[in-house]
Design an enzyme around this catalytic site. Structure first.
Site, PDB file in Angstrom:
ATOM      1  N   THR A 289      30.906  34.494  44.922  1.00  0.00           N
ATOM      2  CA  THR A 289      31.315  35.808  44.433  1.00  0.00           C
ATOM      3  C   THR A 289      31.308  36.794  45.617  1.00  0.00           C
ATOM      4  OG1 THR A 289      30.901  37.455  42.710  1.00  0.00           O
ATOM      5  CG2 THR A 289      28.956  36.554  43.794  1.00  0.00           C
TER       6      THR A 289
ATOM      7  N   SER B 267      31.440  34.479  39.434  1.00  0.00           N
ATOM      8  CA  SER B 267      31.070  34.699  38.029  1.00  0.00           C
ATOM      9  C   SER B 267      32.160  34.203  37.083  1.00  0.00           C
ATOM     10  CB  SER B 267      30.790  36.183  37.794  1.00  0.00           C
ATOM     11  OG  SER B 267      31.948  36.931  38.095  1.00  0.00           O
ATOM     12  N   GLU B 268      33.342  33.891  37.639  1.00  0.00           N
ATOM     13  CA  GLU B 268      34.428  33.410  36.775  1.00  0.00           C
ATOM     14  C   GLU B 268      34.508  31.882  36.726  1.00  0.00           C
ATOM     15  OE1 GLU B 268      37.802  36.056  35.882  1.00  0.00           O
ATOM     16  OE2 GLU B 268      37.730  36.500  38.006  1.00  0.00           O
TER      17      GLU B 268
ATOM     18  N   HIS C   1      45.434  40.258  33.095  1.00  0.00           N
ATOM     19  CA  HIS C   1      44.477  39.821  34.114  1.00  0.00           C
ATOM     20  C   HIS C   1      45.170  39.093  35.274  1.00  0.00           C
ATOM     21  CE1 HIS C   1      40.315  37.798  34.902  1.00  0.00           C
ATOM     22  NE2 HIS C   1      41.003  37.952  36.009  1.00  0.00           N
TER      23      HIS C   1
HETATM   24 ZN   LIG Z   1      40.455  37.377  37.969  1.00  0.00          ZN
END
Ligand SMILES: [Zn+2]
Length: 371
Positions: free
Chosen positions: A141, A171-172, A254
């Site tokens: 991250t 975090s994704e 997104h």
């Molecule tokens: Zn993204």
């Protein structure tokens, strides 16, 4: 032959850091005794695993990679911490194999491509590769994809717990992990925010098909998943209805996620989609209807695709119907020819169109006449 087990007891400490791990190795220990709530830094844990030194907490042997409170950032769900244990223990040794080192370099190269093509900005975007049944290498991250180095990478298990690497994992990662769990053929995922594909994602529309052959072969029908807050379980699961039959999904409001057999190929799909969306938008500005590849010729493209072993919901006519129905359930996700991007609601005024056609014709004539 029985090997001697030598233990180092640091159960009086609340933290096991790199220097403790190095001391344990220097002392020739094969076990380190720690207290129940001891925090083990990722680098120390990694170091111990590399040297086959076991962590033992309160008389209970732990795999070196499973401490009770890892020093790392938490995701919005599944803390990335030690509480959530995966079914089979991840093997941190996979993080240092020659294959892993090559993958880390490939991820860095792909990260730079994403940044240079303006598919990511700030610390956006993330890349992952499934190197074992329960082991995934991923980007950290808060690092720009341009600046990535192999040392920045993390290793996580399929629940998102970090098992190796000094920097906290993205975090994704949960979005990637849902895909790896659902699609065994998926070895790599690339998530990014390319502007033209994301423009589709913010309008809730998917690009139409049968316009450019490469797009049909490498991607085909694109799905769009509904919006959810990034980093949450809900967000990660939004792609599940689509990923078995689509290698590329638009994430509403997104960006996009692509999966493939390698990190390089997953990035190729992002490129193919972005260029396709961009080309459609440019064509829309010409104000002239798009020509489509005929259904008959499209069968040739699907045949090529089948040969390459790429997924396409159109291979299965019964599921194709399902796809169309589910498309209808998501407002605005039906393939539509894009509208002109001039701020108007429809076609450009006839006068503008005439002027545009005239200027293009003049330029072509000038070029032909060698002016
Ligand atoms: Zn993204």
């Amino acid at each position: 032959m029985k090997s001697e087990v030598k233990s180092i007891d640091i159960s009086g400490q609340k933290l096991l850091a790199m220097r403790d791990a190095q001391s344990a190795l220097a002392a020739g220990a094969s076990r380190v005794l720690i207290c129940e709530n001891c925090v083990v830094t990722p680098s120390a844990r990694d170091f111990l695993a590399q040297h086959n030194i076991a962590l033992v907490a309160s008389g209970k042997a732990l795999a070196a990679h499973k401490d009770s409170a890892p020093a790392q950032a938490s995701g919005a769900y599944g803390s990335g911490g030690g509480a959530a244990q995966s079914k089979s223990a991840a093997n941190p040794k996979l993080f240092h194999t020659p294959e892993a080192e090559a993958i880390k370099k490939e991820i860095c190269a792909v990260g730079r491509k994403l940044w240079m093509r303006q598919f990511v900005d700030g610390n956006g975007g993330n890349i992952s590769y499934r190197i074992g049944p329960n082991e995934v290498i991923c980007t950290p991250t808060l690092v720009s994809k341009f600046d990535l180095t192999p040392e920045d990478m993390s290793l996580v298990d399929l629940e998102g717990n970090q098992v190796a690497g000094t920097k906290p994992r993205t975090s994704e990662i949960f979005l990637h992990l849902e895909i790896f769990k659902a699609v065994p053929e998926a070895k790599a995922c690339v998530h990014c925010h390319p502007p033209h594909a994301t423009a589709y994602a913010i309008t809730g529309k998917v690009p139409p098909n049968l316009v450019i052959p490469e797009f049909e072969v490498f991607i085909g029908k694109v799905a769009i998943s509904p919006y959810e807050t990034p980093g949450t379980a809900e967000f990660a699961q939004t792609v599940l209805p689509y990923v078995k039959t689509h290698n590329t999904v638009l994430l509403a409001n997104h960006g996009i996620i692509c999966w493939a057999d390698s990190v390089t190929h997953a990035e190729w799909y992002a490129e193919v989609l972005e260029t396709y969306c961009w080309t459609l938008m440019l064509a829309a500005q010409l104000g002239v209807p798009i020509s489509y590849i005929s259904e008959q010729k499209s069968a040739d493209l699907l045949a090529i695709k089948k040969k390459l072993g790429l997924p396409d919901i159109r291979f299965d006519t019964s599921r194709m119907k399902e796809c169309q129905l589910s498309d209808l359930e998501v407002p605005g996700s039906i393939a539509l020819t894009p509208s002109p991007c001039d701020g108007s609601t429809g076609r450009p005024p006839e006068a503008d169109l005439d002027a545009l056609v005239k200027s293009v014709t003049d330029a072509v004539m000038a070029a032909l006449e060698g002016k």
